[in-house]
Motif scaffolding. Sequence first.
Motif, PDB file in Angstrom:
ATOM      1  N   ASN A 142       0.853  -1.203   0.000  1.00 36.14           N
ATOM      2  CA  ASN A 142       0.000   0.000   0.000  1.00 36.14           C
ATOM      3  C   ASN A 142       0.882   1.244   0.000  1.00 36.14           C
ATOM      4  O   ASN A 142       1.206   1.809   1.014  1.00 36.14           O
ATOM      5  N   SER A 144       1.739   5.147  -1.155  1.00 38.71           N
ATOM      6  CA  SER A 144       0.995   6.377  -1.385  1.00 38.71           C
ATOM      7  C   SER A 144       1.945   7.553  -1.477  1.00 38.71           C
ATOM      8  O   SER A 144       3.142   7.425  -1.230  1.00 38.71           O
ATOM      9  N   ALA A 275      -3.951   8.064  -0.575  1.00 36.30           N
ATOM     10  CA  ALA A 275      -4.792   6.982  -0.063  1.00 36.30           C
ATOM     11  C   ALA A 275      -6.007   7.508   0.696  1.00 36.30           C
ATOM     12  O   ALA A 275      -6.876   6.731   1.077  1.00 36.30           O
ATOM     13  N   GLY A 311       2.944   5.195   2.981  1.00 37.45           N
ATOM     14  CA  GLY A 311       2.293   3.891   3.012  1.00 37.45           C
ATOM     15  C   GLY A 311       3.174   2.838   3.655  1.00 37.45           C
ATOM     16  O   GLY A 311       3.978   3.137   4.534  1.00 37.45           O
ATOM     17  N   HIS A 345      -5.841  -0.650  -5.677  1.00 40.41           N
ATOM     18  CA  HIS A 345      -5.478   0.724  -6.042  1.00 40.41           C
ATOM     19  C   HIS A 345      -6.716   1.569  -6.347  1.00 40.41           C
ATOM     20  O   HIS A 345      -6.865   2.693  -5.842  1.00 40.41           O
ATOM     21  N   TYR A 350      -4.463   4.143  -3.094  1.00 41.51           N
ATOM     22  CA  TYR A 350      -3.046   3.813  -3.032  1.00 41.51           C
ATOM     23  C   TYR A 350      -2.508   3.686  -4.452  1.00 41.51           C
ATOM     24  O   TYR A 350      -3.258   3.441  -5.403  1.00 41.51           O
TER      25      TYR A 350
END
Length: 441
Positions: A142, A144, A275, A311, A345, A350
């Motif tokens: 994840n 970002s 995110a 992230g 996503h 993300y």
Amino acid sequence: MFKNVLGLSVGLAAMLSTGAALGQTEIAWWHAMDAELGQRLEGIAQGFNESQSEFKVIPTYKGSYPETLTAAIAAFRANEQPAIVQVFEVGTGTMMAAKGAVKPVYQLMQDNGQPWDPSGFLAPVTGYYSDPQGNILSLPFNSSTPIMYYNKDAFEKAGLDRETAPKTWAEVEEFSRKIVDSGAAKCGFTTGWVSWVQLENLSAIHDQPYGTLENGFAGMGTEFTFNGPVQVKHFENLKKWADEGLFQYGGPVGGPDAPPKFYSGECAIYMNSSASRAGVINNAKDFEVGFAPLPYYDDVTTDPKNSIIGGATLWVLNGKSDETYKGVAEFFTYLSSPEIQAGWHQATGYLPITNATYELGKEQGYYEANPGSDVAINQITRGTPTANSKGIRFGNLTQVRTVIDEEFEAFLAGSKSAQEALDTAVSRGNQILRDFEAANQ
């Protein structure tokens, strides 16, 4: 009689062996995602579990990012660690220094015969999580980067073009003044994560060093340098704008007060993680949201660099069986597939961590149908990363961020100048680095 007992023993052993083979190998996955993100994460694990019968991934929420990292370290010391732990980007230096605790993901995939092509991942993602030899140590999951969200309706009420976001900090000030003076909103802008958005990313975008030794990438013995003229100027502006009512502070760490200020229409501009996109869209029900890159000072640069990553990634911990690692490798292959990554996503905001995921999104028409959804990917891949913009890697960075919050609040309260606050943050931060080095010799 002995023959009969032996035959019975062999038969029983065979039955037990067959029973064990029918059982699943369980894979513990500790993570830091609650609410809707946690549900989507659990859905990914469930999808993998339903796709095969040999392994079962068991996700467990362990609290915030710092709490999850702390829990994993304590568990490893007690030999009760999970196979997989989600660690946020500022924990990268800590994990790399944890000698003997980590099984590098590139090695895991190679050892278990799983496809592994580092060039398939986005360059800013792999660069951040690789060792000096270019080997990826943890699986990007994840990722970002911070972007700008803005209230199109408030812009229009203030006489601004609802389709045009401010590109520079001078325009942020100009637009915010018009918004407040017109009564379109009580404040111009707010922000989450002062340390990440308004200092770490500010430095990267303006190609300013955050620390020595390539922002910590070149090894220990580094020192912080985020008290330079550009950073001091920005902090001075934030206070000036706060005093004038153009900027409202959202609080320490992630800035928990910032999102509701934007959702309610109190502040017309909001800077935070890409995110946050799903949450922003779901909560900003009374106005249309626009998306844009972070602003820059055009008297410092006319060529803003890439923003840096946030992230988390998935780290594999040592001390598990070969069968467990076989399952982890298969799960990582599943997790990295374009279809799974595209779903994650597009639902969360993300970044698409692989080039194939991004291309799939374009083929699906996702970016065309969702204007602004590609702002983050375009911003983080803007230009060629420099030593100052490829990211930062320091041990115990979580503690340093806390120090920055403390000094920023003292500065906003008027007890220190911007230079004094940043000088003190650098000094305190350097001591944290020395303590980290002493503990990881």
